[in-house]
Design an enzyme around this catalytic site. Structure first.
Site, PDB file in Angstrom:
ATOM      1  N   CYS A  68       7.185  -8.464   6.333  1.00 58.60           N
ATOM      2  CA  CYS A  68       6.142  -8.573   4.862  1.00 58.60           C
ATOM      3  C   CYS A  68       5.113  -7.727   6.029  1.00 58.60           C
ATOM      4  CB  CYS A  68       6.000  -9.863   4.250  1.00 58.60           C
ATOM      5  SG  CYS A  68       4.810  -9.192   2.920  1.00 58.60           S
TER       6      CYS A  68
ATOM      7  N   CYS B 184       2.099  -9.235   3.327  1.00 58.18           N
ATOM      8  CA  CYS B 184       1.978 -10.297   3.886  1.00 58.18           C
ATOM      9  C   CYS B 184       0.793 -10.646   5.397  1.00 58.18           C
ATOM     10  CB  CYS B 184       2.690 -11.209   4.211  1.00 58.18           C
ATOM     11  SG  CYS B 184       4.130 -10.891   3.029  1.00 58.18           S
ATOM     12  N   ASP B 185       1.693  -9.362   6.127  1.00 51.22           N
ATOM     13  CA  ASP B 185       0.808  -9.862   7.445  1.00 51.22           C
ATOM     14  C   ASP B 185       0.308  -8.462   8.552  1.00 51.22           C
ATOM     15  OD1 ASP B 185       2.292 -12.627   7.537  1.00 51.22           O
ATOM     16  OD2 ASP B 185       4.299 -11.669   8.664  1.00 51.22           O
TER      17      ASP B 185
HETATM   18  C1  LIG Z   1       8.337 -14.819   7.357  1.00 52.12           C
HETATM   19  C2  LIG Z   1       7.255 -14.525   5.531  1.00 52.12           C
HETATM   20  C3  LIG Z   1       5.622 -13.886   5.360  1.00 52.12           C
HETATM   21  C4  LIG Z   1       5.149 -14.154   4.529  1.00 52.12           C
HETATM   22  N1  LIG Z   1       4.464 -14.241   3.762  1.00 52.12           N
HETATM   23  C5  LIG Z   1       3.574 -13.988   2.524  1.00 52.12           C
HETATM   24  C6  LIG Z   1       2.265 -14.175   3.194  1.00 52.12           C
HETATM   25  O1  LIG Z   1       1.208 -14.127   3.450  1.00 52.12           O
HETATM   26  N2  LIG Z   1       1.473 -13.943   1.475  1.00 52.12           N
HETATM   27  C7  LIG Z   1       2.230 -13.901   0.293  1.00 52.12           C
HETATM   28  O2  LIG Z   1       2.331 -13.980  -0.716  1.00 52.12           O
HETATM   29  N3  LIG Z   1       4.168 -13.939   0.336  1.00 52.12           N
HETATM   30  C8  LIG Z   1       3.916 -13.769   1.587  1.00 52.12           C
HETATM   31  N4  LIG Z   1       5.911 -14.088   1.833  1.00 52.12           N
HETATM   32  C9  LIG Z   1       6.447 -13.691   0.802  1.00 52.12           C
HETATM   33  C10 LIG Z   1       6.872 -14.877  -0.219  1.00 52.12           C
HETATM   34  O3  LIG Z   1       7.241 -16.055   0.527  1.00 52.12           O
HETATM   35  C11 LIG Z   1       7.849 -15.121  -0.979  1.00 52.12           C
HETATM   36  O4  LIG Z   1       6.970 -13.434  -2.359  1.00 52.12           O
HETATM   37  C12 LIG Z   1       7.623 -15.844  -1.797  1.00 52.12           C
HETATM   38  O5  LIG Z   1       8.398 -17.106  -1.022  1.00 52.12           O
HETATM   39  C13 LIG Z   1       8.735 -16.815  -3.577  1.00 52.12           C
HETATM   40  O6  LIG Z   1       8.694 -17.814  -4.104  1.00 52.12           O
HETATM   41  P1  LIG Z   1      10.424 -17.859  -4.802  1.00 52.12           P
HETATM   42  O7  LIG Z   1       9.700 -19.378  -5.088  1.00 52.12           O
HETATM   43  O8  LIG Z   1      10.034 -16.685  -5.521  1.00 52.12           O
HETATM   44  O9  LIG Z   1      11.406 -18.086  -3.433  1.00 52.12           O
HETATM   45  P2  LIG Z   1      11.895 -19.127  -2.077  1.00 52.12           P
HETATM   46  O10 LIG Z   1      10.394 -19.270  -1.350  1.00 52.12           O
HETATM   47  O11 LIG Z   1      12.409 -17.996  -1.406  1.00 52.12           O
HETATM   48  O12 LIG Z   1      12.055 -20.034  -2.997  1.00 52.12           O
HETATM   49  C14 LIG Z   1      13.519 -20.298  -3.117  1.00 52.12           C
HETATM   50  C15 LIG Z   1      14.041 -21.775  -2.639  1.00 52.12           C
HETATM   51  O13 LIG Z   1      15.224 -22.254  -3.722  1.00 52.12           O
HETATM   52  C16 LIG Z   1      16.395 -23.116  -2.474  1.00 52.12           C
HETATM   53  N5  LIG Z   1      17.718 -22.104  -2.969  1.00 52.12           N
HETATM   54  C17 LIG Z   1      18.732 -20.716  -3.230  1.00 52.12           C
HETATM   55  N6  LIG Z   1      19.903 -21.092  -3.157  1.00 52.12           N
HETATM   56  C18 LIG Z   1      19.325 -22.301  -4.001  1.00 52.12           C
HETATM   57  C19 LIG Z   1      20.686 -22.859  -4.803  1.00 52.12           C
HETATM   58  N7  LIG Z   1      21.722 -22.038  -4.853  1.00 52.12           N
HETATM   59  N8  LIG Z   1      20.815 -24.024  -5.102  1.00 52.12           N
HETATM   60  C20 LIG Z   1      20.055 -25.049  -4.600  1.00 52.12           C
HETATM   61  N9  LIG Z   1      17.939 -24.111  -3.859  1.00 52.12           N
HETATM   62  C21 LIG Z   1      18.725 -23.033  -3.687  1.00 52.12           C
HETATM   63  C22 LIG Z   1      16.065 -22.109  -1.807  1.00 52.12           C
HETATM   64  O14 LIG Z   1      16.020 -23.004  -0.350  1.00 52.12           O
HETATM   65  C23 LIG Z   1      14.801 -22.012  -1.173  1.00 52.12           C
HETATM   66  O15 LIG Z   1      14.472 -23.539  -1.541  1.00 52.12           O
HETATM   67  C24 LIG Z   1       5.967 -14.108   2.940  1.00 52.12           C
HETATM   68  C25 LIG Z   1       7.813 -14.518   3.594  1.00 52.12           C
HETATM   69  C26 LIG Z   1       8.587 -13.935   4.257  1.00 52.12           C
HETATM   70  C27 LIG Z   1       9.869 -14.492   4.842  1.00 52.12           C
END
Ligand SMILES: Cc1cc2nc3c(=O)[nH]c(=O)nc-3n(C[C@H](O)[C@H](O)[C@H](O)COP(=O)(O)OP(=O)(O)OC[C@H]3O[C@@H](n4cnc5c(N)ncnc54)[C@H](O)[C@@H]3O)c2cc1C
Length: 301
Positions: A131, A134-135
């Site tokens: 990302c 992000c980084d």
């Molecule tokens: C390495 C990295 C660094 C990042 N750094 C930044 C940053 O500095 N700033 C920023 O704004 N964004 C950053 N991001 C992006 C940010 O992390 C994501 O946009 C954010 O986490 C999205 O949140 P979410 O809740 O939609 O999904 P997620 O964080 O992906 O959470 C989804 C959850 O659903 C669960 N899940 C999936 N399928 C199922 C199922 N069938 N049953 C039950 N549970 C399930 C998963 O286990 C997970 O815990 C980064 C991403 C990564 C990978």
């Protein structure tokens, strides 16, 4: 009967739980792994408004504790499907039986597609990133590489070229899937160098990335590049096939949903990285969680 079941305890799901509880609804979060989602292992987050600097773990724990203190419940089970019942209620199937509720929020996120090379996981957060938004700021005045040939890779390279001393764009073909205009704009930048028909074949450095080995697919020639950051931009993998019978998915597998977080099925909402959207970040995931929870609360009545 739960009011709202939230699938996924990432930023979107936990934000939804906070808003659902504050709207007076009984909220159950179902999470397949551990709370926190994608951000949990990230050492530094510096772009969440109002928080200058925080580790991903502390950020996720703060969200989790806020949701739990407000009375949201969490169960660690994988959701395997959703059924919409004739009375409008929903049955959520899990690896540990069924749960009933009035409304569901799908917040299952997405995973970044890995390159699949040795030490990739170990060096993620120590020079390997998925990302640039992000980084990128951690690599000011340093040499970096972007791997990929789509719009995200080209946009990332353009963004990084504004403050990194050198940006290599490594792509396995000699043509790009990205917009031609954007590729041409990038080619005109002095600090950007394209390395085509090539793949990253090794990550160099002990605890931190110090370089990469790149192999030309046509000639087999190998060379080493000294870089501090490798940005892998070869796509994301949403995993929403379990919900395909109840919500429409786009061709990449994202749940079709706009800023209102509605899906094609009344009472089923979607939030965060798992839905169709342009910017996948913590801020947009948290915003979706709020919007989806308030819409779900209104559906519950
Ligand atoms: C390495 C990295 C660094 C990042 N750094 C930044 C940053 O500095 N700033 C920023 O704004 N964004 C950053 N991001 C992006 C940010 O992390 C994501 O946009 C954010 O986490 C999205 O949140 P979410 O809740 O939609 O999904 P997620 O964080 O992906 O959470 C989804 C959850 O659903 C669960 N899940 C999936 N399928 C199922 C199922 N069938 N049953 C039950 N549970 C399930 C998963 O286990 C997970 O815990 C980064 C991403 C990564 C990978």
């Amino acid at each position: 009967m739960n009011d709202i079941i939230i699938i996924g305890a990432g930023t979107a799901g936990l934000s939804a739980a906070i808003y659902a509880r504050r709207a007076g609804k009984k909220a159950l979060i179902l999470e397949a792994l551990s709370y926190g989602g994608q951000i949990i292992n990230t050492p530094e987050v510096e772009n969440y408004p109002g928080i200058k600097n925080i580790s991903g773990f502390d950020f996720a724990t703060g969200l989790y504790e806020q949701a739990a203190d407000l009375g949201a419940e969490i169960e660690y089970v994988r959701v395997t499907g959703i059924e919409s019942n004739a009375d409008g209620s929903k049955t959520v199937h899990t690896t540990d039986g069924d749960r009933e509720c009035k409304a569901v929020i799908i917040a299952t996120g997405a995973k970044n597609r890995p390159l699949g090379i040795e030490r990739e996981e170990e060096l993620t957060g120590s020079g390997v990133s998925y990302c640039a938004t992000c980084d990128g700021a951690f690599y000011k005045k340093k040499s970096v590489a972007v791997n990929g040939g789509g719009n995200t890779a080209i946009e990332d390279a353009g963004f990084l070229s504004n403050f990194c001393s050198k940006v290599y764009v490594i792509h396995r073909r000699d043509e790009f899937r990205a917009d031609v205009h954007e590729v041409e704009k990038l080619k005109a930048k002095e600090n950007v160098e394209f390395i085509l028909d090539s793949e990253v074949t090794a990550l160099l450095g002990d605890d931190e990335l110090t370089g990469i080995e790149v192999t030309n697919k046509k000639t087999g020639e190998k060379k080493e590049l000294e870089i501090s950051g490798l940005f892998i931009a070869i796509g994301q993998m949403p995993d929403n096939t379990a919900f395909a019978s109840v919500v429409d998915l786009d061709e990449k597998g994202y749940i079709i949903g706009k800023e209102d977080c509605l899906t094609n099925t009344p009472g089923v909402f979607t939030a965060g990285d798992c839905r169709t959207k342009a910017v996948r970040q913590l801020t947009t995931a948290a915003a979706d969680g709020a919007v989806a929870a308030l819409a779900a609360a209104a559906y519950c009545g």
